[in-house]
Write a protein that holds these residues in place. Structure first.
Motif, PDB file in Angstrom:
ATOM      1  N   GLU A  13       0.835  -1.212   0.000  1.00  0.00           N
ATOM      2  CA  GLU A  13       0.000   0.000   0.000  1.00  0.00           C
ATOM      3  C   GLU A  13       0.871   1.264   0.000  1.00  0.00           C
ATOM      4  N   MET A  14       1.874   1.270   0.880  1.00  0.00           N
ATOM      5  CA  MET A  14       2.723   2.462   1.013  1.00  0.00           C
ATOM      6  C   MET A  14       3.496   2.749  -0.278  1.00  0.00           C
ATOM      7  N   SER A  15       4.065   1.700  -0.861  1.00  0.00           N
ATOM      8  CA  SER A  15       4.929   1.950  -2.019  1.00  0.00           C
ATOM      9  C   SER A  15       4.114   2.278  -3.274  1.00  0.00           C
ATOM     10  N   ILE A  16       2.990   1.599  -3.457  1.00  0.00           N
ATOM     11  CA  ILE A  16       2.177   1.919  -4.645  1.00  0.00           C
ATOM     12  C   ILE A  16       1.618   3.341  -4.507  1.00  0.00           C
ATOM     13  N   ASN A  17       1.158   3.676  -3.342  1.00  0.00           N
ATOM     14  CA  ASN A  17       0.625   5.033  -3.171  1.00  0.00           C
ATOM     15  C   ASN A  17       1.716   6.103  -3.250  1.00  0.00           C
ATOM     16  N   ALA A  18       2.974   5.692  -2.988  1.00  0.00           N
ATOM     17  CA  ALA A  18       4.079   6.658  -3.124  1.00  0.00           C
ATOM     18  C   ALA A  18       4.447   6.889  -4.590  1.00  0.00           C
ATOM     19  N   GLY A  19       4.143   5.925  -5.481  1.00  0.00           N
ATOM     20  CA  GLY A  19       4.414   6.172  -6.897  1.00  0.00           C
ATOM     21  C   GLY A  19       5.014   5.019  -7.682  1.00  0.00           C
ATOM     22  N   ILE A  20       5.101   3.827  -7.091  1.00  0.00           N
ATOM     23  CA  ILE A  20       5.652   2.674  -7.829  1.00  0.00           C
ATOM     24  C   ILE A  20       4.628   2.180  -8.860  1.00  0.00           C
ATOM     25  N   ASP A  21       5.112   1.850 -10.072  1.00  0.00           N
ATOM     26  CA  ASP A  21       4.220   1.285 -11.091  1.00  0.00           C
ATOM     27  C   ASP A  21       4.287  -0.236 -11.128  1.00  0.00           C
ATOM     28  N   MET A  22       5.520  -0.758 -10.995  1.00  0.00           N
ATOM     29  CA  MET A  22       5.697  -2.201 -11.150  1.00  0.00           C
ATOM     30  C   MET A  22       6.595  -2.710 -10.023  1.00  0.00           C
ATOM     31  N   SER A  23       6.207  -3.829  -9.442  1.00  0.00           N
ATOM     32  CA  SER A  23       7.018  -4.410  -8.379  1.00  0.00           C
ATOM     33  C   SER A  23       7.879  -5.538  -8.935  1.00  0.00           C
ATOM     34  N   MET A  24       9.210  -5.386  -8.779  1.00  0.00           N
ATOM     35  CA  MET A  24      10.129  -6.490  -9.078  1.00  0.00           C
ATOM     36  C   MET A  24      10.014  -7.414  -7.869  1.00  0.00           C
ATOM     37  N   VAL A  25       9.005  -8.262  -7.905  1.00  0.00           N
ATOM     38  CA  VAL A  25       8.596  -8.964  -6.672  1.00  0.00           C
ATOM     39  C   VAL A  25       9.752  -9.721  -6.030  1.00  0.00           C
ATOM     40  N   PRO A  26      10.579 -10.517  -6.646  1.00  0.00           N
ATOM     41  CA  PRO A  26      10.352 -11.248  -7.872  1.00  0.00           C
ATOM     42  C   PRO A  26      10.182 -12.740  -7.586  1.00  0.00           C
ATOM     43  N   VAL A  27      10.197 -13.161  -6.309  1.00  0.00           N
ATOM     44  CA  VAL A  27      10.170 -14.606  -6.053  1.00  0.00           C
ATOM     45  C   VAL A  27       9.010 -15.045  -5.146  1.00  0.00           C
ATOM     46  N   ASP A  28       7.874 -14.370  -5.221  1.00  0.00           N
ATOM     47  CA  ASP A  28       6.704 -14.912  -4.526  1.00  0.00           C
ATOM     48  C   ASP A  28       5.458 -14.602  -5.342  1.00  0.00           C
ATOM     49  N   TYR A  29       4.379 -15.277  -4.995  1.00  0.00           N
ATOM     50  CA  TYR A  29       3.125 -15.057  -5.723  1.00  0.00           C
ATOM     51  C   TYR A  29       2.165 -14.193  -4.900  1.00  0.00           C
TER      52      TYR A  29
END
Ligand code: BGC
Length: 744
Positions: free
Chosen positions: A334-350
């Protein structure tokens, strides 16, 4: 819906084929993305789950058989995982390899498998595949491997940076990939930092110019079949951790942030860079991944960037496990998307897409917020021509690792070598008998550095066939050379009967946290070897192969010093060419080389950095100066003239200087223009690089060079955080030529 979308896709393909926008136009079209009806219509067709999938990036580990980070060999697609990733989670982006490089055929097979799933999905949106092709497409077997960024910066050759970018882009496309996580635009002002070598050095102007040039090579004027999207990283303030260690806290006041860390990103955005990756670290107590002031106010509103913003590796999760600013993964999302991230390099979980969906259902993240990001992601896919694309065949890219590409990489490696001392010993003659010693005497991996075939670049079994370390190369060339793998004690007896000793010291490959060090000094066994070499009666040539300037005591008796940094696969050939005078060295330091482990200042330090314990002004005493580098030619400077010695704030100053090659040997000289602001309200640096030009000068030839500097180029960031040039007196220095002028 499916049918309807297919019609749309075909319509788009026609449009893409005839009207693919240029990169700069693409940047503009990003700005006007609301008007892109194709992207809008795709977006409108997506469910919330599909939108979230577009914002999700997983690593290839999550598509192949076996656990993440230890995939089963040989890596093969796991249909059950493909079903989860593409049919259930609608994932829109994949990155990297599952641990090591692959053949081109294998890459193209992976892409075909992925495309089968996305083509048969409801939305049919293609995957955006990203990779760290940071010195060539490093995860494709036998690709052309260039010098790493710091070595490229030693060339001060912006045209070469563009050529390297273009070849890398071509070979990345030949591997079926259209997104390159490069260049690094962090500025390297602390030599302890383990990613020093991934940068273009310590100076804002040099970093900005090299950065813009390599992006030009990656993206071209127009995204065609040979280009990739660049990804600027790591935004912002990554390189200046207090501890010197990777991903640890940085304290960077906003004035300094804007003057030294930001301009290169701004220039790259203006040049049309399509994507940006975020700094994994924290700055001033706030992890950048949750810093809305940086990610939205600065990046979007102020700089006008409307491309795609991707996190770095696992960084949303690290907000919980490392940074401790979020109690749960869901809060962190929630914090990072609302701060302005478009895509999450998750990258190893579902979990990311599942939790993000919950956040939308609970009203904690709005669908409008998703739309903003998904539109940007779709726009990049569109601008890259991904809609309706075909996976290429090997035959589509006949110039992969071609002789011409290799010749350019060799040229780049030669230009990257910096000769820092030469007491009449170089060049050697080919019939001399040599002893070669030191831990990097025969190590191709050391020449290449990290991100070479594997993340840490340390698996020799994946090295390019036919490429050698320095000893192997000299042997190939028929030089009478003996390898001594022992320590300092045996050196003098081994050196007996030899005409010269070549000592190759430095670092083994590393990147990120595994590259953290406890002391900037070279390891003790290497310090001993250098001391022992200094006691020999035989001429000694010291070659330093490393990613950051490690400190050592340099005995006067060492006759020559060559800094090779990380010249890549062609490094050994380049070193040999300089040793034997077949290439005239022209590299210049893009950073200040410290003399002592605990005493470092950059070339553009303040006057207070000069004060020594005895109250003299000689405290700035590096081993080698920023901009330093010798040649086999000899140059003289004369006739510095200024178009005027009194200017107003909106004037331009024209400088002319004559550079003469007073030797018989043709060479390349990098002419550096430094300006000193004598008095200013923010303490002025002793000097700042304000222009440079690399020029080829024939033996016996004179050239007159002209530089134009706007008075706005002399600005600094003032107390109110605005760029300002203050009237007053300024000095100009070009080599030994000096002059002054006034701004009234
Ligand atoms: C690095 C990035 C890189 C990413 C993807 C991260 O660990 O910090 O520079 O692009 O991994 O490989």
């Amino acid at each position: 819906m499916k049918l309807k979308f297919s019609v749309l896709a075909i319509a788009c393909f026609t449009f893409v084929a005839c009207e693919q926008p240029t990169t700069k136009e693409a940047a503009k079209s990003n700005k006007a993305q609301g008007e892109n009806s194709f992207v809008d219509s795709v977006l409108a067709s997506l469910s919330v789950e599909e939108k979230i999938g577009q914002m999700t990036q997983l690593t290839l580990d999550m598509l192949v058989v076996g656990p993440a980070y230890v995939a089963e060999e040989p890596h093969t697609i796991d249909p059950a995982r493909m079903d989860t990733v593409f049919n259930q989670l609608h994932v829109g982006s994949i990155l990297n390899c599952a641990g090591h490089s692959y053949s081109r055929e294998k890459w193209l097979d992976f892409h075909r498998s992925i495309k089968q799933y996305t083509d048969s999905s409801r939305s049919e949106i293609p995957v955006l595949y990203g990779i760290d092709a940071i010195h060539g497409v490093t995860y494709t077997d036998e690709s052309t491997l260039f010098p790493q960024q710091i070595a490229l910066a030693c060339s001060w050759d912006t045209a070469m940076a563009k050529r390297m970018g273009a070849i890398t882009a071509y070979e990345t496309r030949a591997s079926g990939i259209r997104w390159n996580f490069s260049p690094v635009l962090d500025i390297a002002r602390d030599p302890r930092w383990p990613r020093f070598w991934e940068t273009f050095g310590e100076d804002v102007l040099l970093v900005s110019e090299m950065g813009e040039s390599i992006i030009d090579g990656y993206q071209g004027d127009e995204i065609g079949d040979d280009h990739v999207a660049a990804c600027l990283k790591h935004f912002l303030g990554y390189s200046q951790a207090l501890s010197g260690k990777d991903r640890t806290q940085a304290w960077i006041p906003e004035r300094q942030l804007r003057e030294y860390f930001l301009p290169q990103f701004e220039q790259a955005i203006d040049a049309g860079a399509m994507t940006i990756m975020i700094n994994s670290g924290e700055m001033n107590g706030i992890p950048v991944h949750v810093n809305k002031t940086i990610l939205t106010d600065l990046l979007r509103t102020e700089l006008g960037f409307e491309g795609l913003v991707v996190t770095d590796w696992e960084d949303i999760k690290y907000l919980v496990s490392r940074h401790k600013v979020a109690a749960t993964y869901k809060d962190a999302i929630e914090m990072s998307i609302n701060a302005g991230i478009d895509m999450s390099m998750v990258p190893v979980d579902y979990d990311f897409p599942v939790l993000l969906k919950e956040l939308v259902d609970e009203g904690r993240i709005s669908e409008d917020r998703l739309d903003l990001s998904v539109r940007r992601i779709l726009q990049v896919k569109y601008d890259l021509g991904l809609f309706g694309h075909e996976v290429p065949t090997v035959e589509d890219y006949p110039d992969f690792a071609s002789d011409a590409h290799k010749a350019t990489a060799l040229e780049a490696a030669k230009e990257s070598l910096v000769l820092l001392r030469n007491e009449d010993v170089l060049p050697l003659s080919r019939n001399q008998k040599l002893l070669i010693a030191g831990p990097n005497a025969d190590d191709l991996n050391a020449l290449n550095g990290g991100w070479t075939r594997t993340w840490q670049g340390d698996d020799a079994s994946l090295n390019t066939p036919g490429k050698f370390g320095v000893f192997g190369q000299l042997q190939q060339e028929g030089v009478a050379v003996e390898l001594w793998a022992g320590n300092a004690n045996g050196l003098s007896s081994k050196a007996k009967g030899k005409d010269a000793v070549v000592l190759v010291v430095g670092e083994k490959p590393y990147t990120e946290t595994p590259g953290d060090i406890e002391s900037l000094d070279l390891p003790k066994d290497q310090l001993d070897l250098i001391e022992a070499a200094g006691e020999l009666n035989t001429p000694v040539i010291l070659i330093v192969v490393e990613g950051r300037p490690r400190t050592f005591n340099l005995p006067d008796q060492v006759d020559a010093v060559m800094l090779a940094m990380l010249p890549g696969d062609f490094g050994a050939e380049a070193i040999s060419a300089v040793l034997f005078g077949e290439h005239n060295p022209s590299g210049r330091l893009p950073f200040t080389y410290p003399r002592y482990a605990s005493s470092h200042a950059t070339y553009d330090h303040k006057h207070t950095d000069l004060i020594s314990p005895t109250f003299g002004t000689d405290a700035f005493n590096p081993l080698f100066q920023f901009g330093a580098g010798l040649s086999y030619s000899e140059y003289e400077y004369s006739n510095l003239t200024l178009s005027s010695d009194t200017l107003s704030l909106d004037d331009e100053l024209e400088l002319k200087v004559t550079v003469s090659n007073v030797s018989e040997i043709s060479g390349k000289e990098t002419v550096q223009v430094y300006v000193t602001d004598l008095v200013a309200t923010i303490t002025p640096s002793v000097k700042r690089l304000r222009a440079f030009q690399k020029v080829e000068i024939e033996g016996g030839e004179n050239v007159e060079l002209t530089f134009t500097i706007s008075m706005s180029d002399l600005a600094f960031v003032n107390e109110s955080l605005d760029w300002e040039t203050e009237p007053g007196e300024f000095n100009v220095q070009i080599n030994n030529q000096t002059a002054s002028f006034w701004i009234k």
